[in-house]
Design a protein around this motif. Structure first.
Motif, PDB file in Angstrom:
ATOM      1  N   ARG A 180     -57.167   8.627   1.643  1.00 38.93           N
ATOM      2  CA  ARG A 180     -57.497   8.477   3.065  1.00 38.93           C
ATOM      3  C   ARG A 180     -56.226   8.260   3.873  1.00 38.93           C
ATOM      4  NH1 ARG A 180     -61.256   3.546   4.658  1.00 38.93           N
ATOM      5  NH2 ARG A 180     -62.809   4.788   3.543  1.00 38.93           N
ATOM      6  N   GLU A 181     -56.150   8.926   5.018  1.00 41.55           N
ATOM      7  CA  GLU A 181     -54.983   8.762   5.857  1.00 41.55           C
ATOM      8  C   GLU A 181     -55.059   7.436   6.620  1.00 41.55           C
ATOM      9  OE1 GLU A 181     -57.833  11.048   8.579  1.00 41.55           O
ATOM     10  OE2 GLU A 181     -57.674  10.289   6.539  1.00 41.55           O
ATOM     11  N   GLU A 182     -53.919   6.943   7.044  1.00 39.95           N
ATOM     12  CA  GLU A 182     -53.861   5.714   7.828  1.00 39.95           C
ATOM     13  C   GLU A 182     -53.987   6.066   9.300  1.00 39.95           C
ATOM     14  OE1 GLU A 182     -50.852   1.936   8.756  1.00 39.95           O
ATOM     15  OE2 GLU A 182     -50.301   3.508   7.330  1.00 39.95           O
ATOM     16  N   VAL A 183     -54.902   5.402   9.983  1.00 38.67           N
ATOM     17  CA  VAL A 183     -55.098   5.657  11.407  1.00 38.67           C
ATOM     18  C   VAL A 183     -54.023   4.930  12.198  1.00 38.67           C
ATOM     19  CG1 VAL A 183     -56.626   5.338  13.370  1.00 38.67           C
ATOM     20  CG2 VAL A 183     -57.573   5.984  11.146  1.00 38.67           C
ATOM     21  N   VAL A 184     -53.206   5.686  12.891  1.00 35.91           N
ATOM     22  CA  VAL A 184     -52.146   5.118  13.725  1.00 35.91           C
ATOM     23  C   VAL A 184     -52.261   5.741  15.107  1.00 35.91           C
ATOM     24  CG1 VAL A 184     -49.678   4.814  14.045  1.00 35.91           C
ATOM     25  CG2 VAL A 184     -50.631   4.813  11.739  1.00 35.91           C
TER      26      VAL A 184
ATOM     27  N   ARG B 284     -66.290   1.310  12.987  1.00 31.71           N
ATOM     28  CA  ARG B 284     -65.618   1.972  11.871  1.00 31.71           C
ATOM     29  C   ARG B 284     -64.186   2.347  12.242  1.00 31.71           C
ATOM     30  NH1 ARG B 284     -67.909   4.463   7.637  1.00 31.71           N
ATOM     31  NH2 ARG B 284     -66.752   6.396   7.998  1.00 31.71           N
ATOM     32  N   TRP B 285     -63.977   2.753  13.477  1.00 32.26           N
ATOM     33  CA  TRP B 285     -62.631   3.142  13.923  1.00 32.26           C
ATOM     34  C   TRP B 285     -61.683   1.948  13.887  1.00 32.26           C
ATOM     35  CZ3 TRP B 285     -59.973   7.378  14.391  1.00 32.26           C
ATOM     36  CH2 TRP B 285     -58.821   7.404  15.172  1.00 32.26           C
TER      37      TRP B 285
ATOM     38  N   ALA C  13     -64.793   8.638  11.278  1.00 28.07           N
ATOM     39  CA  ALA C  13     -65.262   7.347  11.794  1.00 28.07           C
ATOM     40  C   ALA C  13     -66.633   7.467  12.457  1.00 28.07           C
ATOM     41  CB  ALA C  13     -64.246   6.777  12.776  1.00 28.07           C
ATOM     42  N   ILE C  14     -66.870   8.570  13.131  1.00 31.47           N
ATOM     43  CA  ILE C  14     -68.090   8.713  13.915  1.00 31.47           C
ATOM     44  C   ILE C  14     -69.231   9.337  13.128  1.00 31.47           C
ATOM     45  CG2 ILE C  14     -67.702  11.034  14.821  1.00 31.47           C
ATOM     46  CD1 ILE C  14     -68.778   7.998  16.926  1.00 31.47           C
ATOM     47  N   ALA C  15     -68.976   9.880  11.943  1.00 34.99           N
ATOM     48  CA  ALA C  15     -69.981  10.653  11.201  1.00 34.99           C
ATOM     49  C   ALA C  15     -71.298   9.895  10.955  1.00 34.99           C
ATOM     50  CB  ALA C  15     -69.389  11.143   9.881  1.00 34.99           C
ATOM     51  N   PRO C  16     -71.276   8.687  10.362  1.00 33.92           N
ATOM     52  CA  PRO C  16     -72.563   8.000  10.136  1.00 33.92           C
ATOM     53  C   PRO C  16     -73.300   7.702  11.440  1.00 33.92           C
ATOM     54  CG  PRO C  16     -70.782   6.939   8.916  1.00 33.92           C
ATOM     55  CD  PRO C  16     -70.149   7.882   9.886  1.00 33.92           C
ATOM     56  N   GLY C  17     -72.542   7.409  12.495  1.00 35.67           N
ATOM     57  CA  GLY C  17     -73.158   7.132  13.788  1.00 35.67           C
ATOM     58  C   GLY C  17     -73.899   8.336  14.336  1.00 35.67           C
TER      59      GLY C  17
ATOM     60  N   ALA D  57     -70.370   6.405   0.240  1.00 34.74           N
ATOM     61  CA  ALA D  57     -69.361   7.283  -0.355  1.00 34.74           C
ATOM     62  C   ALA D  57     -67.985   7.021   0.241  1.00 34.74           C
ATOM     63  CB  ALA D  57     -69.753   8.742  -0.158  1.00 34.74           C
ATOM     64  N   ASP D  58     -67.937   6.723   1.532  1.00 33.06           N
ATOM     65  CA  ASP D  58     -66.653   6.468   2.182  1.00 33.06           C
ATOM     66  C   ASP D  58     -66.021   5.190   1.643  1.00 33.06           C
ATOM     67  OD1 ASP D  58     -64.587   7.054   3.918  1.00 33.06           O
ATOM     68  OD2 ASP D  58     -65.512   6.030   5.615  1.00 33.06           O
ATOM     69  N   ARG D  59     -66.833   4.186   1.382  1.00 26.82           N
ATOM     70  CA  ARG D  59     -66.312   2.936   0.817  1.00 26.82           C
ATOM     71  C   ARG D  59     -65.925   3.113  -0.650  1.00 26.82           C
ATOM     72  NH1 ARG D  59     -70.802  -1.370   3.190  1.00 26.82           N
ATOM     73  NH2 ARG D  59     -70.126  -1.300   5.382  1.00 26.82           N
ATOM     74  N   ARG D  60     -66.734   3.881  -1.360  1.00 27.79           N
ATOM     75  CA  ARG D  60     -66.517   4.029  -2.804  1.00 27.79           C
ATOM     76  C   ARG D  60     -65.330   4.929  -3.116  1.00 27.79           C
ATOM     77  NH1 ARG D  60     -65.275   4.667  -7.172  1.00 27.79           N
ATOM     78  NH2 ARG D  60     -66.472   4.701  -9.119  1.00 27.79           N
TER      79      ARG D  60
END
Length: 343
Positions: free
Chosen positions: A263-267, A42-43, A128-132, A195-198
């Motif tokens: 959603r923020e952009e991961v940089v 996910r990350w 990123a780690i929540a579902p895991g 929910a994260d995708r939707r």
């Protein structure tokens, strides 16, 4: 006579010579592996670098184990510090006893340290780690099955759990609350993924959704359990904890959605030794193209000087060839070229 039930293992330990292999520990380890593996996928999908989740987990997991054990020992102190009990047992984590509330709380501190060292925001990592984490909990609950602990009230349902008699429990068929929570955690993980995708959750909202959804299930599952626990106003302590944490999680989702929608952009900041994206040939070609573009821009932007003959700026400069006998040109006649050639 019960015709159907879930049997319990006769033992949760396999002795490999002098080394005991405990199923409870294996369930925790497998859960952590799944959480890191899926969190890494996910990350990367969110724009991060491979390996970052594992690097931060090196901090989060030990903190989480300590936090989980501390919460259990503090809330069930009578099991270790009352008369006739051995306080040394408080350190025997392999015998079971990890409170998810303490594990998440102190694990978040470890994750914050790891994120700070990598220069990335904790909320993005948590999302990123929540579902895991939910999947890890689903796997870890099977450790309770091996230890024959944390079961519910007696039942005659066909999926009841058979518990054998021991010094601190009676034989019988009970609700398999470990199984209920395991299945609930799988559902929570799938809910967060959907929910994260939707809705493109971000800024910690995916993690908050995981927390809120887990608390909802934990409250009713906790109510079914019959193991000894402290009660406040008629409810088990963990039920109150689930209610309070649920309210905090939902409040965060509502406020965060208004303050930081989307959603923020991961940089990730470049670490020492990182190579630019692409292969060496691509990088060289890109550099050459950039240099050529810079030179072209410099030529295009350079002013065109007028000549002494009164030619207006921008018109072609006299390029006649000197005939034999003509006087040599001097710097006062015409410029040696346009400004782009000057150093």
């Amino acid at each position: 006579m019960d015709l159907a039930y879930i049997p319990s293992p006769s033992t949760g330990v396999i002795n490999l010579g002098p080394v005991p292999l405990r199923a409870y520990a294996f369930c925790i380890i497998i859960g952590v592996f799944v959480a890191v593996w899926y969190g890494n996928k996910r990350w990367i999908a969110r724009g991060g670098k491979a390996g970052t989740v594992a690097d931060i987990a090196v901090w989060a997991v030990p903190f989480g184990l300590v936090g989980g054990r501390l919460y259990h020992v503090i809330t069930d102190y009578q099991l270790y510090f009352s008369e006739g009990e051995d306080w040394v047992d408080a350190f025997k984590i392999w015998e079971g006893g990890l409170g998810i509330w303490g594990a998440i709380a102190l694990g978040a501190v470890g994750a914050w340290i790891g994120c700070r060292r990598r220069g990335i925001p904790l909320p993005a990592y948590a999302d990123a780690i929540a579902p895991g984490i939910a999947f890890a909990q689903a796997i870890g609950r099977w450790g309770n099955w091996f230890n024959q602990e944390l079961y519910g009230k007696p039942t005659d349902l066909p999926w009841g759990l058979k518990i054998t008699a021991s010094a601190n429990r009676e034989a019988g068929i009970y609700h398999p609350t470990f199984l209920y929570e395991s299945l609930w955690c799988i559902g929570v993980a799938l809910l967060v993924i959907w929910a994260d995708r939707r809705f493109k959750l971000g800024h910690g909202r995916a993690f908050a959704l995981y927390v809120a959804a887990y608390c909802t299930g934990r409250a009713w599952i906790e109510y079914m359990r019959v193991d000894e626990a402290h009660h406040v106003l008629g409810l088990r302590l963990n039920v109150w904890t689930a209610i309070v944490v649920f309210v905090l999680a939902v409040t965060y989702i509502v406020i965060s959605s208004r303050v930081r929608p989307g959603r923020e952009e991961v940089v990730e900041p470049a670490a020492a030794g990182d190579k630019p994206a692409g292969n060496a040939g691509d990088a060289g070609d890109a550099g050459d193209a950039e240099d050529e573009a810079s030179e072209s821009d410099a030529v295009a932007d350079a002013p065109v000087e007028a000549t002494d003959a009164g030619e207006p700026a921008g018109e072609p400069v006299d390029e006649r060839v000197d005939e034999p006998g003509d006087r040599p040109r001097t710097s006062d006649d015409e410029p040696a070229g346009n400004g782009a050639g000057k150093s």
